[in-house]
Write a protein that holds these residues in place. Sequence first.
Motif, short mmCIF file in Angstrom:
data_model
loop_
_atom_site.label_atom_id
_atom_site.label_comp_id
_atom_site.label_asym_id
_atom_site.label_seq_id
_atom_site.Cartn_x
_atom_site.Cartn_y
_atom_site.Cartn_z
N ARG A 181 0.83 -1.21 0.00
CA ARG A 181 0.00 0.00 0.00
C ARG A 181 0.87 1.26 0.00
O ARG A 181 0.55 2.24 -0.69
CB ARG A 181 -0.91 0.01 1.22
CG ARG A 181 -2.02 -1.02 1.17
CD ARG A 181 -3.08 -0.65 0.17
NE ARG A 181 -3.79 0.56 0.54
CZ ARG A 181 -4.65 1.19 -0.23
NH1 ARG A 181 -4.91 0.73 -1.45
NH2 ARG A 181 -5.26 2.29 0.18
N LYS A 182 1.94 1.23 0.73
CA LYS A 182 2.84 2.39 0.78
C LYS A 182 3.44 2.65 -0.60
O LYS A 182 3.50 3.81 -1.05
CB LYS A 182 3.95 2.11 1.81
CG LYS A 182 4.95 3.23 1.99
CD LYS A 182 4.32 4.45 2.63
CE LYS A 182 5.37 5.51 2.95
NZ LYS A 182 4.76 6.78 3.42
N HIS A 218 2.17 1.59 -3.54
CA HIS A 218 1.09 1.99 -4.45
C HIS A 218 0.82 3.49 -4.36
O HIS A 218 0.71 4.18 -5.38
CB HIS A 218 -0.19 1.22 -4.12
CG HIS A 218 -0.10 -0.24 -4.33
ND1 HIS A 218 -0.96 -1.14 -3.74
CD2 HIS A 218 0.78 -1.00 -5.05
CE1 HIS A 218 -0.63 -2.38 -4.11
NE2 HIS A 218 0.43 -2.31 -4.89
N ASN A 219 0.72 3.98 -3.14
CA ASN A 219 0.38 5.38 -2.92
C ASN A 219 1.51 6.33 -3.29
O ASN A 219 1.29 7.36 -3.94
CB ASN A 219 -0.02 5.60 -1.46
CG ASN A 219 -1.31 4.89 -1.09
OD1 ASN A 219 -2.15 4.64 -1.95
ND2 ASN A 219 -1.46 4.56 0.18
N ASP A 220 2.73 5.99 -2.89
CA ASP A 220 3.85 6.93 -3.06
C ASP A 220 4.47 6.87 -4.46
O ASP A 220 4.89 7.90 -5.00
CB ASP A 220 4.94 6.65 -2.02
CG ASP A 220 4.47 6.95 -0.60
OD1 ASP A 220 3.29 7.30 -0.42
OD2 ASP A 220 5.29 6.82 0.33
#
Length: 470
Positions: free
Chosen positions: A303-304, A306-308
């Motif tokens: 998730r980190k 994917h977002n960043d």
Amino acid sequence: MKYLVSSTPRWLTFFAIASLLGVLPVLAQQKTRPPMFEDIVITDGKRPAPTPTPGIRPTGSSQPIGAAPIASNRKTSIQALAEVDIPGYSGVLVESLDGEVLLDSYGDAAFNPASNVKVATAYAVLSTFGVDYRFRTDIWTDGEVDPATGTLNGNLYVSGRDPMFNLEHGVHLAHELNAMGVNKIEGDLIVTDNFAMNYSASSKQSGYLLQRTLDGTKRTNAAASAWAKHRINTGKVVSTQAIPSVSVGGDLYVESIPTNARLLLSHESTPLKEIVKVTMSYSNNFLAERLGDMLGGAYGVSRKVHNDAGVSPGEFSLQTCSGLGINRVTPRAQIRLLRTFRSFLQKNRMSFTDVMPVAGIDDGTLKGRYNDAFNIGSVVGKTGTLPRTDSGVSTLSGQVTTRTGTYLFVIFNQRGSVGRFRSFQNSFVPLLQNVLGGAVKMPYVPVSMDKRLAHTRILYPDGRRSRTED
């Protein structure tokens, strides 16, 4: 004979019906060769050109995860790179820092990145907790110290999740307890369920190891040697010649800290950036998983990223934080992660050399690679190896420096011999540097891994530093 006679009417009936339906004329026109077989053609060794299959049309160019490419889609303006023979089911992507694509071969296909997953784990944990974050191991007690006998009349509790708490740190705790007047614990030694020592996944086994390491009469030679090396690497001198030792009279238990316990002291690890450097250099799976657990495991790391980095789950999917098992990442997603990681490091006045091994210089998986006089110190990156998973995987991604600039690269080799893949990587990276003007050594001053890990410290509840550290 009886059977043939009795069955004759049935055959006559069959031919009669077949004639009426028009089947016999068709059978008569067919060739004698079975329709599902083709003639074997002997050629001169050249692969025959494929022929189109009637009635079948392509529905798209996307590849399912794990499917091997069926035709080359290599894109490059450099002739030498266009002629490179890339083995196995592989994806290779090379880009300049400003985004120019030098080589793209299946950059959007998904591969098993092996331990290149650790790049994601390292970025996620550093960007979340900070490069100077330290793990704390707290030492508690529910008893009092008798200064006359040097006995702690009560239990000693140890809590913490430091993945780098090792033998030397156990001796260090004994050294500090001795300085506080404690030579013997009358009660039990109790550790929490997240405590780990010497890379053990079992908190109970870690507790038993700590119990033996605290006691100078039961301490192993390995622990004594680790403590001696630790003191040398810290550059500090022990104020006494006595061997640190604390005996435990009770047993070992894994429990939580009671509310009536008071804090005696805290052991703080070396900064997180140093732990990451060691994790990446040696590709330590235990450390990577423990670091990933800080974010909730593979899901949190994914998730980190994917977002960043702006990549989708279809481009970047993890099941582990170390790279073991089945993970899927496209070379393009890995390049985006490298760019995001590089930008984060620059904001913290750091570079890839601070968190990844420098080839030919740093100990670990890249120590013996790119180490000749022309290439040494010009490649920094992360290796990956899975000899059996996905029929053999070898990967490498990172950064190279050349006379024409700095470039990011990703090499994901899959389905083949790991040795052959590594040989390809060892020849491809220097070729890439040569066509870009030649390799250039990075500005890097190496520091031994032991010294990186020696920057631990002891703190007291009132904020004071250890009286024996200076």
